[in-house]
Enzyme design. Sequence first.
Site, mmCIF file in Angstrom:
data_model
loop_
_atom_site.group_PDB
_atom_site.id
_atom_site.type_symbol
_atom_site.label_atom_id
_atom_site.label_comp_id
_atom_site.label_asym_id
_atom_site.label_seq_id
_atom_site.Cartn_x
_atom_site.Cartn_y
_atom_site.Cartn_z
ATOM 1 C CG ASP A 13 -1.778 -1.246 1.295
ATOM 2 O OD1 ASP A 13 -2.277 -1.679 0.237
ATOM 3 O OD2 ASP A 13 -1.897 -1.807 2.396
ATOM 4 N N GLY A 15 1.522 2.972 -2.622
ATOM 5 C CA GLY A 15 1.129 3.852 -3.744
ATOM 6 C C GLY A 15 1.822 3.442 -5.037
ATOM 7 C CG HIS A 41 -2.269 -1.402 -7.845
ATOM 8 N ND1 HIS A 41 -1.540 -1.999 -8.847
ATOM 9 C CD2 HIS A 41 -1.571 -1.582 -6.715
ATOM 10 C CE1 HIS A 41 -0.447 -2.515 -8.328
ATOM 11 N NE2 HIS A 41 -0.441 -2.279 -7.042
HETATM 12 P P1 IMP Z 1 -2.509 -12.883 1.997
HETATM 13 O O1 IMP Z 1 -1.601 -12.305 0.971
HETATM 14 O O2 IMP Z 1 -3.973 -12.703 1.666
HETATM 15 O O3 IMP Z 1 -2.180 -14.305 2.319
HETATM 16 O O4 IMP Z 1 -2.311 -12.071 3.363
HETATM 17 C C1 IMP Z 1 -1.104 -12.151 4.127
HETATM 18 C C2 IMP Z 1 -0.733 -10.804 4.744
HETATM 19 O O5 IMP Z 1 -0.368 -9.909 3.709
HETATM 20 C C3 IMP Z 1 -1.873 -10.115 5.497
HETATM 21 O O6 IMP Z 1 -1.327 -9.401 6.580
HETATM 22 C C4 IMP Z 1 -2.434 -9.152 4.481
HETATM 23 O O7 IMP Z 1 -3.092 -8.056 5.087
HETATM 24 C C5 IMP Z 1 -1.163 -8.727 3.782
HETATM 25 N N1 IMP Z 1 -1.384 -8.264 2.401
HETATM 26 C C6 IMP Z 1 -1.596 -9.021 1.302
HETATM 27 N N2 IMP Z 1 -1.722 -8.255 0.204
HETATM 28 C C7 IMP Z 1 -1.577 -6.986 0.621
HETATM 29 C C8 IMP Z 1 -1.575 -5.728 -0.065
HETATM 30 O O8 IMP Z 1 -1.725 -5.627 -1.282
HETATM 31 N N3 IMP Z 1 -1.381 -4.644 0.715
HETATM 32 C C9 IMP Z 1 -1.174 -4.710 2.061
HETATM 33 N N4 IMP Z 1 -1.172 -5.862 2.730
HETATM 34 C C10 IMP Z 1 -1.360 -6.992 2.020
#
Ligand code: IMP
Length: 437
Positions: A13, A15, A41
């Site tokens: 996140d 940006g 995004h």
């Molecule tokens: P997963 O990728 O759904 O398995 O989530 C694993 C960890 O990565 C969690 O803490 C999510 O909140 C974080 N996470 C996954 N994708 C993003 C993203 O695009 N932005 C921020 N956190 C993410």
Amino acid sequence: MPSLAIVGSQWGDEGKGKIVDYLAEEAHVVVRFQGGNNAGHSVKVGEELFKLHHLPSGILRKGKLAVIGNGVVIDPGVLIKEIDELESRGVSVENLRISDRAHVIMPYHRLLDGAEERLREGSKVGTTGRGIGPAYSDKASRTGIRMMDLVDEALLRERLGFMVPLKQRHLEVCGDGSRLDGDAILREYSGYGRRLSPFVADTGAAVRDALKRGRNVLFEGAQGTMLDIDHGTYPFVTSSITVAANAASGSGVPPSAIDDVYGVVKAYTTRVGEGPFPTELLDDLGRSIADKGGEFGTTTGRSRRCGWLDLMVTRHAHALSGFTGLALTKIDVLGGLGELKVCTGYRLDGKKVPAFPADLRVLQRCEPVYRRLKGWDDLDTATMEAVLRKGFSALPAEMKEYVRFVEKEMGVPVAMLGLGRRRHEILDMRKRKWKKR
Ligand code: IMP
């Protein structure tokens, strides 16, 4: 070869989407190389807001080859919805290519993501619930279904014949009572395969060919370094490799093909989901940064935890990805907050911590060491216009000081500065710009 990888240097996140969207204007090819629809995004084009999960941000620019690389995991139903939504808003997807080697997120992956999280009780990862971890687990276990299987009904039937009973047992072990219907899954997913088959290709060969012809190639990372499966705050991470090395492997090109790497650094830090966060602000200030910065997940709508910029984190990211430039984003959000703090290192039991610790129990005990910096007022329209016309010199003195401080501490120049939500509100200070062809 004119190629550039963009990676997140915090917990995602940062940006990246906006930076990639801006650079995509000069690129011929934009490639996503890891993650899945856990990413989100938001890109504002004029007054229109586009929310992308699977598609590379470059899809919003006409005539670019938009590639979903082999390192990505794809939920085909979600991808088709995204394609339909863009087409209904007049955006063409004819230049989309999807790797035949990319793995598919199946319905049992989503169920298992939820079931495994429920089992973790006190130590939940806080996943996005999209089935990302279980899909990458199957890839590593050599039981995954790839896009090349999805587009071939006979192959898909054979693969599901093995997988459905296996996953049924797996769900039962995890205490999930869902019943998997193999025939229904085959019908639904072979339908997705038929719909997506015109886009499925050997994308590695296409990207290598573009590089050989001197085309500008942009590699678009998702998530951030601290969510990297190897180098992040394990186990509170995602299941893919988010550092720059994977721009090569996840796209099917050699590492030597990547000329530049930009680390996207948000001017403060955010994190979604669980896990330690040394500079977190648990007070009203944290909440006001979240409100002002619109820190709510594009994918899950969850509010993001906010804190001061942490240079231990971003230096760790630089050590791993070798940034040749930084894209410092959302600096405008820090306007009007008064005095600002930046974490320059950690101390543990009175001693300086030399590098980002692997052990989260150690990280939890680390105390951030802060440098205080003067704040600035919100940028008014006249200042914004002056900055976009005249450049860095027109910024408020305190903001310039903040940028210089980050550059000095990181040892990397700020190549791009994000000043606002709109597409053009970026100060472009790149030394090496791509030639427009
Ligand atoms: P997963 O990728 O759904 O398995 O989530 C694993 C960890 O990565 C969690 O803490 C999510 O909140 C974080 N996470 C996954 N994708 C993003 C993203 O695009 N932005 C921020 N956190 C993410």
